[in-house]
Scaffold this motif. Structure first.
Motif, short mmCIF file in Angstrom:
data_model
loop_
_atom_site.label_atom_id
_atom_site.label_comp_id
_atom_site.label_asym_id
_atom_site.label_seq_id
_atom_site.Cartn_x
_atom_site.Cartn_y
_atom_site.Cartn_z
N ARG A 1 0.81 -1.21 0.00
CA ARG A 1 0.00 0.00 0.00
C ARG A 1 0.84 1.27 0.00
O ARG A 1 0.34 2.34 -0.34
CB ARG A 1 -0.95 -0.01 1.21
CG ARG A 1 -2.13 -0.95 1.01
CD ARG A 1 -2.88 -1.25 2.29
NE ARG A 1 -4.11 -1.98 2.03
CZ ARG A 1 -4.19 -3.26 1.71
NH1 ARG A 1 -3.07 -3.96 1.60
NH2 ARG A 1 -5.35 -3.84 1.49
N MET A 2 2.11 1.14 0.35
CA MET A 2 2.98 2.32 0.33
C MET A 2 3.17 2.86 -1.08
O MET A 2 3.39 4.04 -1.28
CB MET A 2 4.35 1.98 0.94
CG MET A 2 4.34 1.85 2.45
SD MET A 2 5.92 1.21 3.08
CE MET A 2 7.06 2.45 2.47
N ASP A 3 3.09 1.97 -2.07
CA ASP A 3 3.32 2.38 -3.45
C ASP A 3 2.03 2.79 -4.17
O ASP A 3 2.07 3.11 -5.35
CB ASP A 3 3.98 1.23 -4.23
CG ASP A 3 5.39 0.95 -3.73
OD1 ASP A 3 6.04 1.90 -3.25
OD2 ASP A 3 5.84 -0.20 -3.82
N LEU A 4 0.90 2.74 -3.47
CA LEU A 4 -0.36 3.08 -4.12
C LEU A 4 -0.45 4.58 -4.38
O LEU A 4 0.06 5.40 -3.62
CB LEU A 4 -1.54 2.62 -3.25
CG LEU A 4 -1.66 1.12 -3.02
CD1 LEU A 4 -2.89 0.81 -2.18
CD2 LEU A 4 -1.70 0.36 -4.33
N VAL A 5 -1.15 4.92 -5.44
CA VAL A 5 -1.31 6.32 -5.81
C VAL A 5 -2.15 7.04 -4.76
O VAL A 5 -3.08 6.46 -4.17
CB VAL A 5 -1.96 6.42 -7.21
CG1 VAL A 5 -3.35 5.81 -7.21
CG2 VAL A 5 -2.02 7.86 -7.67
N ASP A 6 -1.84 8.28 -4.50
CA ASP A 6 -2.56 9.10 -3.54
C ASP A 6 -3.98 9.36 -4.06
O ASP A 6 -4.16 9.78 -5.21
CB ASP A 6 -1.83 10.43 -3.35
CG ASP A 6 -2.43 11.27 -2.23
OD1 ASP A 6 -3.52 10.94 -1.73
OD2 ASP A 6 -1.82 12.30 -1.88
N PRO A 7 -5.02 9.08 -3.25
CA PRO A 7 -6.40 9.34 -3.70
C PRO A 7 -6.61 10.77 -4.17
O PRO A 7 -7.40 11.01 -5.10
CB PRO A 7 -7.24 9.02 -2.45
CG PRO A 7 -6.42 8.05 -1.67
CD PRO A 7 -5.00 8.46 -1.92
N GLU A 8 -5.94 11.72 -3.53
CA GLU A 8 -6.11 13.12 -3.94
C GLU A 8 -5.59 13.36 -5.36
O GLU A 8 -6.12 14.19 -6.09
CB GLU A 8 -5.40 14.05 -2.95
CG GLU A 8 -5.98 14.02 -1.54
CD GLU A 8 -7.42 14.54 -1.49
OE1 GLU A 8 -7.83 15.27 -2.42
OE2 GLU A 8 -8.14 14.21 -0.53
N THR A 9 -4.56 12.62 -5.74
CA THR A 9 -4.05 12.73 -7.11
C THR A 9 -5.09 12.24 -8.10
O THR A 9 -5.29 12.85 -9.17
CB THR A 9 -2.75 11.91 -7.25
OG1 THR A 9 -1.78 12.40 -6.32
CG2 THR A 9 -2.19 12.02 -8.66
#
Length: 415
Positions: free
Chosen positions: A304-312
């Motif tokens: 999950r550390m590599d997941l894209v930021d929801p805000e992005t």
């Protein structure tokens, strides 16, 4: 009168014994070569050895643990020193007291055994502690300083020496003992199993080649930062995992979480990241250091550390690059909906629907059902329904109908 040259008689060749002939055949049978071949067990072992961590190979008798260590030493050009732990006394590891000229003034030094002296003279080597699970508790206690501090009596092993041990499960060991928790917590535990294809090819004369991982110096800073973040974020969220001794005797003799084993885990993550090792290799090492439960939690946290930021994603849904793996994709979609819940605005709500449409078009539609249902409940009265919802309505209806049908079938089967 003619002179005749006298030649020395040719000695008769001693007849070749059958044992010598048998020796030639044995030499031919034992000849083998190695080849580069993906092997996650061997890669995990070499990575831990490279990180200068003690490794313990667990496996049934005859599985090839000793052969793997012999081949590892040859591949790494390290002299192999094998010590059968169960046939030694505690003093063989803690040192034998030797009385000098003036014990009251100089004390009584602890003389190391000859194998330790040879390792120090060589300055490098692979110390193989075999049959560790048949060593009685007194010998295990004497091994604590050897494994952790690299000291045998008054002798300090040089940095070039690596330690690997092997053990059979107690049920398969001759007069076996469970490992004591203090000794077990000093090792990276690797379950050693056989791959039938590797065995068949090896019996044909070609075995996998063990090589140290290629560390990339340019990655070092980022690798260390990544490892620290991974471990610290998990332990900050799950403080009970910092130190957790198992309740059963068998599990206490394996991998379990402690500050020491988390420090070992951090080192292994940094080495795996710097060498570009696969997730399978990292999984073996992490679970072999802190145990299966904490290990899986850490692996999930790393994913999950590599997941894209929801805000992005909410800022530009059209550029959404969603993960292929279902569990990670689900986590991203749930994160998008959670972000809208934290700050509900019409533009963000519309953007979230656009992200869900992208998820339907690029992956399994059923992953969108729960996020879409939750997102629909966040609508305010004055918010117009975006056209994108119509693209999802049919899919959600079909998915929910399939769920209800599956529930009815399960209910009938359970009667």
């Amino acid at each position: 009168m003619p002179t005749y040259l006298q030649c020395a008689p040719v000695p008769e060749r001693a007849p070749v014994s059958q044992l010598e002939i048998a020796g030639d055949l044995l030499t031919l049978i034992n000849e083998s070569t190695t080849e580069p071949r993906p092997d996650i067990q061997l890669e995990a072992l070499t990575l831990a050895v490279s990180a200068d961590l003690p490794v313990l190979l667990w496996g049934e008798p005859g599985i090839g643990k000793t052969a793997a260590l012999t081949q590892l030493a040859e591949s790494l050009d390290l002299p192999l020193t094998t010590v059968i732990a169960s046939v030694h006394e505690p003093s063989d590891f803690s040192g034998l007291p030797i009385i000098g000229d003036d014990p009251a003034e100089q004390g009584v030094p602890m003389a190391p055994p000859d194998w330790a002296v040879r390792l120090v003279r060589a300055g490098r080597g692979l110390l193989f502690l075999d049959e560790l699970s048949t060593a009685p508790p007194a010998v295990q206690a004497a091994l604590l300083r050897v494994v952790l501090e690299r000291r045998i009596g008054a002798l300090q092993l040089p940095p070039g020496v690596r330690i690997v041990a092997a053990a059979n499960p107690r049920s398969s060991a001759a007069d076996g003992w469970e490992l004591s928790p203090p000794l077990a917590n000093r090792f990276v535990h690797l379950q050693w199993t056989h791959d039938h294809e590797v065995v068949i090819r090896g019996l044909g004369g070609t075995w996998p080649r063990a090589t140290l991982p290629r560390l990339v110096p340019e990655r070092f800073t980022d690798a260390v930062a990544f490892a620290r973040r991974a471990v610290c974020e998990l332990l900050a969220a799950r403080p009970n995992l910092v130190h957790q001794i198992p309740t059963s005797e068998t599990r206490r003799g394996g991998a379990w979480p402690s500050p020491r084993s988390w420090d070992m885990t951090l080192r292994l993550i940094a080495f795996a990241t710097a060498s570009g090792s696969s997730r399978d290799v990292l999984s073996l090492l992490i679970r072999g250091t802190v145990g299966d439960g904490p290990g899986f939690e850490l692996l999930s946290s790393i994913d999950r550390m590599d997941l894209v930021d929801p805000e992005t994603l909410l800022a530009d849904p059209s550029a959404a690059d969603l993960p292929e793996r279902g569990d990670l994709r689900q986590a991203v979609l749930d994160g998008v909906v959670a972000a809208v819940r934290r700050r509900p605005e019409k533009s963000r709500w519309d953007a979230a629907w656009a992200v869900l449409v992208e998820a339907v078009e690029t992956g399994a539609p059923d992953l969108v059902v729960v996020p879409a249902t939750t997102l629909a409940t966040l609508r305010r009265d004055n918010w117009e329904v975006p056209a994108s919802i119509e693209q999802l309505a049919g899919m959600i209806s079909v998915s929910q109908g399939a769920d209800r049908a599956a529930a009815r079938v399960a209910a009938k089967v359970g009667r």
